[in-house]
Design an enzyme around this catalytic site. Structure first.
Site, mmCIF file in Angstrom:
data_model
loop_
_atom_site.group_PDB
_atom_site.id
_atom_site.type_symbol
_atom_site.label_atom_id
_atom_site.label_comp_id
_atom_site.label_asym_id
_atom_site.label_seq_id
_atom_site.Cartn_x
_atom_site.Cartn_y
_atom_site.Cartn_z
ATOM 1 N N ASN A 205 6.611 4.477 -3.043
ATOM 2 C CA ASN A 205 6.449 5.382 -1.901
ATOM 3 C C ASN A 205 7.786 5.971 -1.440
ATOM 4 O OD1 ASN A 205 5.146 6.713 0.145
ATOM 5 N ND2 ASN A 205 4.575 4.885 1.317
ATOM 6 N N HIS B 147 -7.594 -3.171 7.913
ATOM 7 C CA HIS B 147 -6.552 -2.846 8.900
ATOM 8 C C HIS B 147 -7.164 -2.365 10.200
ATOM 9 C CE1 HIS B 147 -2.829 -1.904 6.214
ATOM 10 N NE2 HIS B 147 -3.430 -3.014 5.842
ATOM 11 N N ARG C 282 -6.437 -7.505 9.710
ATOM 12 C CA ARG C 282 -5.076 -7.392 10.228
ATOM 13 C C ARG C 282 -5.144 -6.581 11.507
ATOM 14 N NH1 ARG C 282 -0.181 -3.843 7.531
ATOM 15 N NH2 ARG C 282 -0.842 -2.305 9.073
ATOM 16 N N TYR D 209 4.642 0.863 13.955
ATOM 17 C CA TYR D 209 4.168 0.654 12.589
ATOM 18 C C TYR D 209 2.682 0.219 12.583
ATOM 19 C CZ TYR D 209 2.818 -1.630 8.425
ATOM 20 O OH TYR D 209 2.078 -1.978 7.332
ATOM 21 N N ASP E 230 1.207 -7.871 10.808
ATOM 22 C CA ASP E 230 2.366 -7.480 10.000
ATOM 23 C C ASP E 230 3.541 -7.151 10.911
ATOM 24 O OD1 ASP E 230 4.139 -6.520 8.133
ATOM 25 O OD2 ASP E 230 2.742 -5.080 7.221
ATOM 26 N N HIS F 46 6.499 -6.406 9.692
ATOM 27 C CA HIS F 46 7.194 -5.356 8.939
ATOM 28 C C HIS F 46 8.704 -5.493 9.001
ATOM 29 C CE1 HIS F 46 7.130 -1.295 6.988
ATOM 30 N NE2 HIS F 46 5.991 -1.779 6.539
ATOM 31 N N GLU G 193 3.029 -11.615 8.750
ATOM 32 C CA GLU G 193 3.588 -11.011 7.529
ATOM 33 C C GLU G 193 5.000 -10.483 7.733
ATOM 34 O OE1 GLU G 193 0.808 -8.334 5.746
ATOM 35 O OE2 GLU G 193 2.394 -6.987 5.082
ATOM 36 N N GLU H 40 5.918 -7.980 -0.266
ATOM 37 C CA GLU H 40 5.505 -6.652 -0.738
ATOM 38 C C GLU H 40 6.664 -5.825 -1.256
ATOM 39 O OE1 GLU H 40 3.606 -5.226 2.878
ATOM 40 O OE2 GLU H 40 5.239 -3.819 3.184
ATOM 41 N N ARG I 103 3.100 -12.049 -1.423
ATOM 42 C CA ARG I 103 2.378 -10.772 -1.381
ATOM 43 C C ARG I 103 2.835 -9.756 -2.428
ATOM 44 N NH1 ARG I 103 2.300 -7.564 2.367
ATOM 45 N NH2 ARG I 103 0.131 -7.026 2.064
ATOM 46 N N HIS J 74 -0.235 -7.137 -1.754
ATOM 47 C CA HIS J 74 -0.111 -5.877 -1.035
ATOM 48 C C HIS J 74 -1.151 -4.895 -1.587
ATOM 49 C CE1 HIS J 74 2.950 -2.360 -0.211
ATOM 50 N NE2 HIS J 74 2.117 -2.493 0.792
ATOM 51 N N ASP K 154 -0.661 3.496 -0.469
ATOM 52 C CA ASP K 154 0.337 4.097 -1.365
ATOM 53 C C ASP K 154 0.366 3.387 -2.719
ATOM 54 O OD1 ASP K 154 1.641 2.382 0.890
ATOM 55 O OD2 ASP K 154 3.066 2.179 -0.756
ATOM 56 N N GLU L 104 -5.120 -7.404 0.294
ATOM 57 C CA GLU L 104 -5.126 -6.315 1.275
ATOM 58 C C GLU L 104 -5.958 -5.143 0.732
ATOM 59 O OE1 GLU L 104 -1.274 -4.583 1.975
ATOM 60 O OE2 GLU L 104 -1.882 -3.719 3.885
ATOM 61 N N TRP M 31 12.956 -0.231 9.252
ATOM 62 C CA TRP M 31 11.610 0.327 9.435
ATOM 63 C C TRP M 31 10.605 -0.593 8.777
ATOM 64 C CZ3 TRP M 31 7.422 1.876 6.397
ATOM 65 C CH2 TRP M 31 6.345 2.377 7.157
#
Ligand code: KDG
Ligand code: MG
Length: 406
Positions: free
Chosen positions: A37, A122, A147, A159, A214, A216, A240, A266, A287, A316, A320, A343, A406
């Protein structure tokens, strides 16, 4: 049998996907996902310029040997671009091997270890109430794990939340512009909010639904330990990516302070990125998935190592990762003894048309198809209707302008 063509196809049916398509002298084809991605064209170039010429004339059935040839042969090992490129080739070769054998790939991996693959969806919302309602909707639609993410009061963007107030799964696409969007992040606001979110979710949905969250990669080990402790009463299935992926020894501190289960991986591209976490049992779920961890050949090695230490898989599966990756992941998930959760975010109808597949979703589970190989293909004519569009993932800055994760 010999490889005669290696094509690298880029298509954007709503978002960019990179697909490797290998053809043999006997007319068989195999496909592999090679989407990274926001960095798609780096992988395309690696594949077209550096790997494709090496593959012409090789025996497509020598899957493990080809993996090592590409991995060791580069001298420069690992890293997301290299491992995503190798994954695309490896996955396509497994597809061909399955077609030659006349068997779905999961049979070549040892056969079925379960009836179907349990997935998590999600749920999200602009408010806690919206997130709770969205999670309830998933459970009503048969999902067995959800999630939950919600907007953080005081932050314009968070996020995991769609850009619109209706928290539809399809609305979420963070890679939304060629130059990264800049978001603002506030750790204290986040740490204050998330325990309130899960208190509300448990209050409304009861003790039994499996819930995940998550982070992130945004907390320090000590901040993540605080969050893990505060989430303990809500019995998450996992928290996560609590800390940045490169902060591996931070997991020792986290582990020592909370019983909230931890999942990560991931962004890992090889077994060497997670070996310490697995051997020291610092995580509960690994993951990694097919496309970013070197294909089926290497992912299976990671999951075999994890099985020795009671660490389960939790691949994961954001949108994407193309349907080719999802199909490959389902073959692995179906075969391995230590599967945990998969996921799942449904792809757009346009994406499903470009990648016709035989897996299907039913009652909270994904069922791998019985077609020989991976049971997924790319429709070249449809793919050509959607040219590449540059799109980057966002970046985060703190309120004072400092660059953040991010
Ligand atoms: O490309 C980045 C996404 O795949 C990632 O942000 C999604 O963290 C993610 C997840 O768990 O699905
Ligand atoms: Mg994640």
């Amino acid at each position: 049998m010999k490889i005669t063509d290696v094509d690298v196809i880029v298509t954007c049916p709503g978002r960019n996907f990179v697909t490797v398509r290998i053809t043999t002298d006997q007319g068989l084809t195999g496909v592999g996902d090679a989407t990274l991605n926001g960095r798609e064209l780096a992988v395309v170039s690696y594949l077209r310029e550096h790997l494709a010429p090496l593959l012409i004339g090789r025996d497509p059935l020598r899957v493990d040997d080809t993996w090592h040839y590409l991995y060791r042969g580069a001298y420069w090992r690992r890293g997301p671009v290299t491992m995503t490129s190798i994954a695309g080739v490896d996955t396509a070769l497994w597809d061909i091997k399955g077609k030659v054998a006349g068997l779905p790939v999961y049979q070549l991996l040892g056969g079925r270890s379960r009836d179907a693959v349990t997935v998590y969806g999600h749920a999200s919302g602009a408010t806690v109430e919206e997130a709770v309602a969205d999670a309830a909707g998933y459970l009503e639609r048969g999902y067995r794990a959800v999630r939950v993410q919600s907007a953080i009061p005081g932050l314009d963007s968070t996020y995991g939340i769609g850009g619109v107030a209706t928290a539809a799964a399809h609305a979420y696409e963070p890679a939304d512009s060629a130059i990264p969007t800049e978001n603002v992040w506030d750790t204290e606001a986040y740490l204050d909010h998330v325990p309130q979110l899960f208190a509300a979710v448990r209050r409304e949905l009861g003790p039994l639904p499996r819930l995940l969250h998550d982070v992130h990669h945004r907390l320090t080990p000590n901040e993540a330990a605080r969050l893990g402790k505060e989430l303990e009463p809500y019995h998450l299935t996992w928290m996560e990516d609590p800390v940045p992926a490169e902060m591996q020894d931070g997991y020792r501190h986290l582990r020592a302070h909370t019983t909230t289960p931890i999942a990560t991986g991931e962004v890992f591209s090889s077994i060497y990125d997670c070996e310490l976490l697995i051997r020291e049992r610092l995580i509960d779920y690994i993951r990694t998935t097919v496309v970013h961890a070197g294909g089926i050949t290497h992912l299976r090695r990671i999951f075999d190592l994890a099985a020795l230490y009671d660490v389960r898989s939790g691949s994961h599966g954001a949108t994407d990762l193309s349907p080719v990756c999802l199909a490959a992941a389902l073959h692995v998930d179906t075969a391995i003894p230590n599967f945990g959760l998969q996921e799942y975010m449904p792809h757009t109808p346009e994406t499903d048309e470009v990648f016709p597949h035989s897996y299907r979703f039913e009652d909270g589970m994904l069922h791998v198809g019985e077609a020989p190989g991976l049971g997924v293909d790319i429709d070249l004519e449809k793919a050509a209707q959607y040219p590449y569009q540059p799109a980057s993932l966002p970046v985060n800055r703190l309120r004072d302008g400092t660059m953040f994760h991010w």
